[in-house]
Design a protein around this motif. Structure first.
Motif, PDB file in Angstrom:
ATOM      1  N   MET A   1       9.219  51.051  59.978  1.00 55.44           N
ATOM      2  CA  MET A   1      10.345  52.317  60.003  1.00 55.44           C
ATOM      3  C   MET A   1      11.180  51.330  59.372  1.00 55.44           C
ATOM      4  N   ILE A   2      11.913  52.161  58.385  1.00 60.09           N
ATOM      5  CA  ILE A   2      12.569  51.485  56.993  1.00 60.09           C
ATOM      6  C   ILE A   2      14.157  51.713  57.340  1.00 60.09           C
ATOM      7  N   LEU A   3      14.979  51.027  58.384  1.00 61.02           N
ATOM      8  CA  LEU A   3      16.063  51.599  59.187  1.00 61.02           C
ATOM      9  C   LEU A   3      17.467  51.519  58.110  1.00 61.02           C
ATOM     10  N   SER A   5      18.840  50.329  53.882  1.00 61.28           N
ATOM     11  CA  SER A   5      18.437  50.069  52.746  1.00 61.28           C
ATOM     12  C   SER A   5      20.071  49.838  51.915  1.00 61.28           C
ATOM     13  N   ALA A  25      15.669  45.934  51.746  1.00 58.49           N
ATOM     14  CA  ALA A  25      15.498  47.458  53.079  1.00 58.49           C
ATOM     15  C   ALA A  25      15.337  46.454  53.970  1.00 58.49           C
ATOM     16  N   VAL A  26      15.131  46.935  55.556  1.00 57.12           N
ATOM     17  CA  VAL A  26      15.347  45.941  56.549  1.00 57.12           C
ATOM     18  C   VAL A  26      14.174  47.188  57.542  1.00 57.12           C
ATOM     19  N   GLN A  27      13.456  46.529  57.872  1.00 48.77           N
ATOM     20  CA  GLN A  27      12.652  47.005  58.608  1.00 48.77           C
ATOM     21  C   GLN A  27      12.389  47.105  59.874  1.00 48.77           C
ATOM     22  N   GLU A  28      12.228  47.831  61.030  1.00 53.40           N
ATOM     23  CA  GLU A  28      12.167  47.412  62.117  1.00 53.40           C
ATOM     24  C   GLU A  28      11.435  46.220  62.751  1.00 53.40           C
ATOM     25  N   GLU A  30      12.296  43.825  61.754  1.00 55.74           N
ATOM     26  CA  GLU A  30      12.240  41.946  61.030  1.00 55.74           C
ATOM     27  C   GLU A  30      13.474  41.359  61.204  1.00 55.74           C
ATOM     28  N   THR A  62      21.304  54.533  55.408  1.00 51.07           N
ATOM     29  CA  THR A  62      20.837  54.517  57.054  1.00 51.07           C
ATOM     30  C   THR A  62      19.333  55.235  57.247  1.00 51.07           C
ATOM     31  N   GLY A 207      16.583  45.833  64.054  1.00 52.89           N
ATOM     32  CA  GLY A 207      16.461  45.220  62.701  1.00 52.89           C
ATOM     33  C   GLY A 207      17.380  43.890  62.173  1.00 52.89           C
ATOM     34  N   ARG A 224      11.582  36.579  57.397  1.00 54.63           N
ATOM     35  CA  ARG A 224      11.567  36.701  56.429  1.00 54.63           C
ATOM     36  C   ARG A 224      13.080  36.046  55.054  1.00 54.63           C
TER      37      ARG A 224
END
Length: 691
Positions: A1-3, A5, A25-28, A30, A62, A207, A224
């Motif tokens: 899920m993208i939290l 971007s 984008a910051v994913q859950e 990550e 968000t 994230g 990453r």
């Protein structure tokens, strides 16, 4: 899920674009390391993501109900009066409900029947909100960053800048937002506190975007790496350990594509020049129109600079005697207080002692004490007192001391003037060229030091240090505020340094690469050991590990039916073993025989069957993983050979196709490497299971 971007974000100042076309984008789950040299705009980008700075172009979005927290929480700290109140702020709702519960409990005790229902409701809310563990969580996390319960009544006005920073970090971790933006979170933490922070961040489910120059921290944390440049962001999906190699390969591909395109453009322009007014004029004009439509590749650029720029050496000093520094039975501390006594060691050429330990145990004060033996400025400062013993320089020793306050930088001088303060014979052009090795470009060298950031001042201090002919160095947190290339410059210079050094640092990579001995200082003891930092950690871990318990085999029922003399003999033999220090204890009275554990034997059989079935399922799963990876590697290698064969037949005129194929080849090689790692890991797991 993208939290969280960012889409095509750009930002700059008048006359200077800091960065443009940033998309991320910051994913859950990550943990993204945002890396770039100092001054590239990392902190500015974090503030844009947090919503504190508006981008010039682009937008930040968000997901629903996502909360964002940033380490710099000065506004929240300002709402509290004490350390305890600051740590409690994230739990204001739970603490209010706890107070309601206390009030209602008093009413219940007085016989108020209506209060029973309210009391039960509040207790249920507290349980759902994990309110009963608030006190424990506050105490545990406060201790992780160096605040104990005795510190909770301290007012915020009594805290140093480093303590306020650590308190803000603790408050953010307690708040636990959906996304955390961490700008240099390891600053002002000692090594143990860094390790505890790493444990907490690994367990965090949201994230994280983190900015840090601590390579050990990045290696352990980043899932990453996003490299920020003025042209945007380049992502490397395999963590910090593989970042260096992956970016090297990427730069090679970019240079190859760029050179191919340049060669093709030059060839076409030459054809146009020769034929524009000749028989092939129509063809030349067609090629000219084609050139105008070409999307030209940017010239590849290494934001960290060429590796050769990171190789600098200390200037040669006079040859000293065998022992450069002798410390004998030293006792030291600030005026009116003794921190430690009884420190003795000699420091010879080629030796580099790393001084480590918790914050506040006297590491910097030790360097002050030793520096007072040769630096009149330190001796007259009144910051330290030697209460017993002495620190003595050897024959022909030229010693230098640099503290973490960078107090030897004159804020009124320009960068060039500051360099020429050390080497007055350097002309301006030579000083500018030298400063360029530390990422100070021509337009910066005329600036006054007062206008520099903390990182820029640290780079200037390093540049000055590397101009001084010294054979003994005392360096207090020399990597503070330095970016990664600057740290590598210092490490390389120290490794090749022919003199001796005493280094206070919490940078674990720096310690491992530079030290030959480690002095560990805590509040009660001094521990000086030979070997680098990794060896020191390994010895500490071995010493802390519990000794493996030695169990005697169970006695068979037939043996237990023997005579009492035999059992007595066993006890006497066990006692003899204990007297001889074998560590073997008589556990006969505590070891139970099979079938005598208090439950039916068929339960044991059922459990064994379930275990065997679980092992079989796991073995089958690992076998599938192993075969899938093997098949993927075979297919990818076939495709790679076919494409490489195709590339060999293409001419330079097919440069666009060569670029595409070269990029595909790079991605395929990375995927082969990933599948190979999967094949190795699953194979090793099968071997451990005996499959």
């Amino acid at each position: 899920m993208i939290l969280l971007s960012a889409d095509d974000v750009s930002f700059g100042f008048p006359g200077h674009d800091l960065f443009e076309h940033v998309t991320m984008a910051v994913q859950e789950g990550e943990r993204i390391a945002l890396v770039a040299p100092n001054g590239a705009g990392k902190t500015t980008l974090l503030r844009i993501l947090r919503g504190r700075v508006e981008p010039d172009e682009g937008r930040v979005a968000t997901a629903k109900d996502v909360t964002i927290g940033m380490l710099d929480q000065e506004r929240e700290l300002a709402e509290a009066a004490t350390v305890g109140q600051a740590l409690a702020l994230p739990f204001a709702r739970q603490l209010e409900r706890s107070q309601d519960a206390v009030t209602l409990a008093e009413k219940v005790a007085q016989g108020d029947r209506q209060a029973w229902h309210d009391y039960a409701r509040v207790l249920g809310e507290l349980e759902l909100d994990d309110g009963f563990s608030v006190g424990h969580r506050i105490a545990a996390l406060g201790e992780d960053v160096g605040f104990f319960e005795a510190d909770f009544p301290r007012t915020l006005g009594t805290l140093s800048g480093g303590e306020r920073r650590r308190l803000a970090l603790a408050q953010l971790l307690l708040r636990a937002p959906s996304v955390m933006l961490l700008d240099e979170p390891t600053n002002h933490l000692d090594i143990r506190q860094m390790e505890r922070l790493e444990e907490r961040l690994r367990a965090y489910k949201g994230g994280i975007v983190l900015v840090s120059h601590d390579r050990t921290f990045l290696s352990r944390m980043a899932t990453r790496v996003d490299e920020l440049t003025d042209r945007g962001i380049t992502s490397y999906p395999h963590g910090f350990d593989r970042y260096g190699e992956e970016r090297r390969v990427r730069l090679e591909h970019e240079w190859k594509a760029y050179d191919l395109q340049c060669a093709e453009i030059q060839r076409q322009e030459e054809f146009i020049r020769k034929n524009f007014a000749a028989q092939k004029a129509k063809q030349a004009k067609s090629r000219e129109r084609s050139l105008l439509r070409i999307s030209k590749l940017d010239r590849p650029r290494d934001i960290w600079g060429p590796p050769t720029a990171r190789k600098l050496r200390f200037p040669e000093a006079a040859r000293p005697g065998r022992v450069l520094l002798s410390v004998e039975n030293l006792g030291w501390g600030p005026p009116g207080r003794v921190l430690h006594r009884g420190l003795s060691f000699n420091l010879q050429a080629g030796e580099r002692i790393g001084v480590i330990g918790p914050n506040g145990t006297g590491k910097s004060t030790l360097l002050w004490a030793i520096a007072s033996a040769f630096d009149r400025r330190v001796a007259d400062s009144g910051r330290v007192a030697i209460v017993e013993g002495e620190a003595r320089l050897g024959y022909n020793v030229a010693a230098g001391y640099t503290d973490q306050t960078l107090a030897d930088l004159d804020p009124s001088k320009t960068l060039i003037e500051s360099v020429r303060e050390i080497r007055g014979e350097l002309p301006d052009d030579a000083a500018r060229e030298y400063l360029g090795k530390f990422q100070f470009h021509d337009e910066h060298t005329g600036r006054e030091i007062a206008s520099l950031s903390g990182g820029e001042k640290a780079r200037l201090a390093l540049a000055r240090l590397l101009l001084m002919p010294r054979n003994l160095l005392l360096l207090d947190e020399p990597t503070n505020h330095l970016d990664i290339p600057s740290r590598e410059i210092l490490e390389s210079a120290l490794v090749e340094f022919s003199g001796a050094a005493l280094l206070v640092s919490h940078d674990r990579t720096f310690l491992e690469r530079t030290t030959t001995r480690i002095l560990h200082i805590d509040r009660e003891s001094l521990d000086l050991q030979w070997g680098g930092y990794a060896e020191f950690v390994e010895r500490r871990q071995r010493a802390a590990a519990p000794a493996p318990a030695v169990r005697r085999p169970s006695v068979a029922p037939s043996a237990r039916q023997g005579s009492g003399n035999r059992r007595t003999g066993d006890r006497e033999q066990g006692a003899g073993n204990r007297e001889q220090g074998t560590g073997i204890k008589d556990q006969g009275s505590r070891i139970k025989e099979p079938g005598m554990q208090g439950g039916p034997a068929r339960n044991d059989t059922a459990n064994e069957h379930a275990v065997r079935k679980a092992e079989q399922r796991e073995r089958e799963r690992l076998t599938r993983r192993h075969r899938t990876a093997e098949e993927a590697i075979r297919k990818l290698e076939e495709d790679l050979r076919a494409v490489e064969k195709q590339m060999a037949t293409l001419s330079s005129s097919d440069w666009q196709k060569l670029v595409d194929l070269e990029q595909w080849r790079g991605r395929t090689r990375a995927e082969i490497e990933r599948q190979t790692q999967e094949w190795i890991e699953s194979g090793e797991a099968l071997e451990r299971m005996g499959g």
